[in-house]
Design a protein around this motif. Structure first.
Motif, short mmCIF file in Angstrom:
data_model
loop_
_atom_site.label_atom_id
_atom_site.label_comp_id
_atom_site.label_asym_id
_atom_site.label_seq_id
_atom_site.Cartn_x
_atom_site.Cartn_y
_atom_site.Cartn_z
N ALA A 1 0.83 -1.20 0.00
CA ALA A 1 0.00 0.00 0.00
C ALA A 1 0.87 1.26 0.00
O ALA A 1 0.56 2.24 -0.69
N ASN A 2 1.98 1.23 0.76
CA ASN A 2 2.90 2.38 0.77
C ASN A 2 3.53 2.61 -0.59
O ASN A 2 3.63 3.74 -1.07
N ARG A 3 3.98 1.51 -1.22
CA ARG A 3 4.60 1.64 -2.53
C ARG A 3 3.60 2.13 -3.57
O ARG A 3 3.93 2.93 -4.44
N LEU A 4 2.36 1.67 -3.46
CA LEU A 4 1.32 2.11 -4.39
C LEU A 4 1.06 3.60 -4.24
O LEU A 4 0.93 4.33 -5.23
N ALA A 5 0.99 4.08 -3.00
CA ALA A 5 0.75 5.51 -2.77
C ALA A 5 1.91 6.35 -3.30
O ALA A 5 1.70 7.39 -3.94
N LEU A 6 3.15 5.91 -3.03
CA LEU A 6 4.30 6.67 -3.51
C LEU A 6 4.36 6.67 -5.04
O LEU A 6 4.67 7.71 -5.66
N ALA A 7 4.06 5.54 -5.66
CA ALA A 7 4.05 5.47 -7.12
C ALA A 7 2.99 6.41 -7.69
O ALA A 7 3.22 7.07 -8.73
N ALA A 8 1.83 6.50 -7.04
CA ALA A 8 0.77 7.40 -7.51
C ALA A 8 1.22 8.86 -7.43
O ALA A 8 0.91 9.68 -8.31
N ILE A 9 1.98 9.20 -6.39
CA ILE A 9 2.51 10.56 -6.26
C ILE A 9 3.51 10.84 -7.37
O ILE A 9 3.50 11.91 -8.00
N LEU A 10 4.39 9.89 -7.65
CA LEU A 10 5.43 10.08 -8.66
C LEU A 10 4.85 10.22 -10.06
O LEU A 10 5.36 11.00 -10.87
N THR A 11 3.82 9.48 -10.36
CA THR A 11 3.21 9.60 -11.69
C THR A 11 2.29 10.81 -11.78
O THR A 11 2.12 11.38 -12.87
N GLY A 12 1.72 11.21 -10.66
CA GLY A 12 0.73 12.28 -10.69
C GLY A 12 1.28 13.68 -10.62
O GLY A 12 0.60 14.63 -11.01
N TYR A 13 2.53 13.85 -10.16
CA TYR A 13 3.02 15.21 -9.96
C TYR A 13 3.45 15.88 -11.25
O TYR A 13 3.55 17.11 -11.32
N LEU A 14 3.71 15.13 -12.33
CA LEU A 14 4.18 15.71 -13.57
C LEU A 14 3.08 16.58 -14.17
O LEU A 14 1.94 16.15 -14.29
N PRO A 15 3.38 17.83 -14.58
CA PRO A 15 2.34 18.74 -15.06
C PRO A 15 1.55 18.23 -16.26
O PRO A 15 0.41 18.62 -16.45
N SER A 16 2.15 17.38 -17.07
CA SER A 16 1.45 16.89 -18.26
C SER A 16 0.37 15.87 -17.92
O SER A 16 -0.46 15.54 -18.77
N ASN A 17 0.35 15.36 -16.70
CA ASN A 17 -0.66 14.40 -16.28
C ASN A 17 -1.84 15.11 -15.63
O ASN A 17 -1.65 16.07 -14.88
N GLU A 18 -3.04 14.64 -15.90
CA GLU A 18 -4.24 15.25 -15.34
C GLU A 18 -4.31 14.98 -13.84
O GLU A 18 -4.34 13.82 -13.41
N ILE A 19 -4.36 16.04 -13.06
CA ILE A 19 -4.34 15.85 -11.59
C ILE A 19 -5.61 15.15 -11.12
O ILE A 19 -5.60 14.45 -10.09
N GLY A 20 -6.69 15.28 -11.86
CA GLY A 20 -7.93 14.61 -11.48
C GLY A 20 -7.86 13.10 -11.59
O GLY A 20 -8.68 12.39 -10.98
N ASP A 21 -6.87 12.59 -12.35
CA ASP A 21 -6.70 11.15 -12.47
C ASP A 21 -5.92 10.55 -11.31
O ASP A 21 -5.83 9.32 -11.19
#
Length: 643
Positions: free
Chosen positions: A177-197
């Motif tokens: 669960a920790n790794r999943l949360a950290l991975a979601a942060i790493l993929t989500g912080y890039l400006p080209s990715n939709e923050i709503g996803d």
């Protein structure tokens, strides 16, 4: 590269819980293992990226986070205020870990499939192979495909997230669960990715808000010479990012950045040199330059890119008073005049001056000046070939100015006529420099040809008789200014100042330059706001005649015709033209025939980009344009090249 300096506020808060302190110690050990003194021997990466790898850069981002969350610079402790966002120790653990590992994806060789040779002991599994009971040591640097290495730059956060999810369990005892949360942060912080996803919550961790904070912090961590990778990717949204030039010039002039909570803005302050014009290269040339190097405008352009990033996360963070940063303000102070050639620093600082150039012929001139500077001065980076540097500048010009016909033609000709089979010799470079000199002369001559044709057709005369009383200008354009100067216009020029952007973005404004040029030729200038234009025109007497003069970025002919009838102009031209025509005046378009798109595939590509721009909700003043037709003007003056 172990942490030796005092811990940041983010780290101190995370370490307040022993379990989180232990988990971050494991992250430290892993990162120290990766980002050590032998990193270059074990992985492949662009040397210029080394500034993003390791503890120093992670600490810089964490300090920006602390300033954003709690006003650390001034000891404000904003996180304690009512309704403020105050990350829990666990969330600070994720922030600290994300800052540390987010750039691991920049390394080629962290995944088994990227390593071409197994360790000598064939029984030893590949590095971080999930089937391995033990972890193989980092081996020597693997071979790599350079094209693939270029492509990974755009996806480095996704690579970092994959590394955390799939291969981290051997060194870090984080739960799934920790790794999943950290991975979601790493993929989500890039400006080209939709923050709503990005998931709003994972295991009690406010992942979406943590990713939003990291997105702002990484883009606002500015420093000398090096621009954040996340900003670099924003500048080239439709192209593979070639990372060999990650510094963006005007950042060199930056001296301070602050989060201003009173005005809910991020302010960039910088000392910049004065604008320097590149003069007409002809011995008897006109007083109008062929290009202008302005690092102040470049820095303003950088501010608009950061503004775009902040806009993507404002809905998430503006509910908290301490993280409600809505706008970006760039404050520039002009330092003393420089006693060097205008293009001397362009080889190292070319991208933002090229990006912030706006007007048709001057953009093409700026592209030529940048390429010529490589020939004249080199660019001080032996790791980058001359061919690659030329192609990088050509690609950037195409991407940043998709509707400029002159730029597209120049880039196509450079690629076609200077497609060296091997790295060019000094003689080859000199040949390119001569071509670019001739190109700048051609651009200047074409501008004069338009002025001559305008005089022949009497655009400054009303019905071929009395001179017009008011000439309206809304942008800096060589054709328009040359017409007024060569025509010895003695009426009054109304200079339309652009309307401010509703979101507070910088709007390109050449009013000062236009007034400076015309004042040198004793032409009276009056500034008029866009909103007041109609009332000002209505206030003129019936005997006063007025005409609107404008240029174009590109033109084309409809199928079966030989005269241009479609014109790509700066945003706002259509509005001014309609206002002038509706008030009893005339609108005239002036352009060189060289701006004509002469290939059907060019026109098709431009139309596709226009459709995408119109469909987009974004309002970027340097990208958006107006598409006008011949019927929108009283007269169109298209000058063909002089014989």
């Amino acid at each position: 590269m172990a942490r030796t300096a005092d811990p940041t506020w983010v780290r101190v808060r995370a370490n307040s819980v022993p379990e989180f302190e232990r988990k971050l110690a494991e992250v430290d050990a892993l990162c120290d293992d990766v980002f050590d003194d032998r990193m270059a021997q074990r992985f492949r990466f662009y040397p210029r990226f080394q500034v993003f790898l390791g503890d120093d850069h992670a600490r810089s981002v964490e300090n920006t986070l602390a300033d954003l969350i709690r006003g650390d610079r001034y000891g404000e402790h904003l996180e304690d205020r009512v309704n403020a966002f105050n990350p829990t120790p666990q969330e600070c653990m994720f922030l600290d870990a994300a800052c540390r590992v987010r750039t691991i994806g920049l390394l080629w060789g962290i995944f088994p499939e990227e390593r071409t040779a197994r360790p000598p002991d064939q029984s030893q599994q590949m590095l971080y192979d999930v089937t391995a009971p033990t972890v193989a040591p980092w081996g020597e640097a693997p071979e790599y495909d350079s094209a693939e290495l270029s492509r990974l730059i755009r996806t480095f956060p996704d690579r970092s997230a994959r590394f955390v999810q799939q291969f981290w369990k051997h060194k870090c005892s984080w739960s799934d669960a920790n790794r999943l949360a950290l991975a979601a942060i790493l993929t989500g912080y890039l400006p080209s990715n939709e923050i709503g996803d990005v998931p709003e919550d994972v295991g009690g961790v406010r992942v979406r808000k943590i990713a939003s904070l990291l997105r702002i912090a990484t883009c606002c961590t500015l420093g000398p010479k090096v621009c954040p990778l996340e900003i670099r990717l924003q500048l080239k949204p439709d192209a593979i990012c070639d990372p060999r030039k990650t510094h963006l010039g005007p950042v060199d002039w930056l001296f301070e950045t602050i989060f201003d909570r009173g005005r809910n803005l991020f302010e960039i302050r910088a000392n910049v040199p004065p604008r320097q014009d590149v003069p007409d290269p002809r011995p008897d040339g006109s007083s109008l330059p062929v290009a202008s190097v302005d690092y102040g405008s470049g820095l303003q352009f950088l501010g608009t890119v950061i503004q775009d990033v902040i806009d993507t996360v404002s809905p998430v963070l503006e509910v908290h008073p301490n993280t409600a940063i809505r706008t970006v303000k760039v404050t520039t102070y002009r330092i003393g005049a420089r006693r060097i050639e205008p293009d001397f620093h362009l080889p190292q600082q070319w991208l933002l001056p090229l990006a912030s150039a706006i007007n048709g012929a001057e953009v093409a001139g700026m592209t030529a000046v940048v390429l010529r500077s490589f020939c004249k001065y080199g660019f001080g980076d032996e790791a980058v070939s001359f061919r690659d540097q030329v192609e990088l500048a050509c690609s950037a010009a195409e991407t940043l100015h998709p509707f400029n016909a002159l730029v597209r033609k120049l880039v196509a000709k450079v690629r076609r006529d200077f497609d060296w089979a091997a790295e060019p010799t000094e003689a080859n470079k000199r040949e390119l420099e001569v071509f670019l000199d001739d190109y700048l002369i051609e651009r200047a001559a074409d501008g004069d040809a338009v002025a001559d044709e305008s005089m022949r057709q009497g655009v400054l005369l009303w019905d071929g008789q009395a001179p017009v009383d008011v000439a309206i200008v809304s942008d800096y354009g060589r054709c328009v200014l040359s017409t007024l100067i060569q025509g010895k216009f003695r009426g009054e020029v109304w200079l339309i100042e652009p309307s401010p952007d509703a979101r507070g973005r910088w709007v390109p404004d050449a009013s000062d330059r236009v007034q400076e040029v015309l004042s040198q030729h004793d032409i009276n200038v009056r500034r008029v706001s866009m909103g007041a234009l109609h009332n000002q025109l209505v206030g003129l007497s019936a005997k006063q005649k007025f005409v609107y003069l404008t240029g174009a970025k590109g033109i084309w002919c409809s199928p079966g015709t030989t005269e241009p009838d479609h014109f790509i102009c700066s945003q706002g031209v259509w509005t001014v033209a309609q206002t002038v025509t509706g008030s009893g005046g005339r609108s005239v378009l002036l352009a060189e025939y060289a701006k004509c798109f002469d290939r059907e595939d060019d026109i098709g590509d431009v139309r596709d980009k226009l459709d995408k721009m119109i469909a987009s909700s974004e309002n970027r003043p340097w990208i958006r344009v107006d598409l006008l037709e011949k019927k929108d003007f009283w007269k169109t003056v298209i000058a063909r090249p002089r014989e």
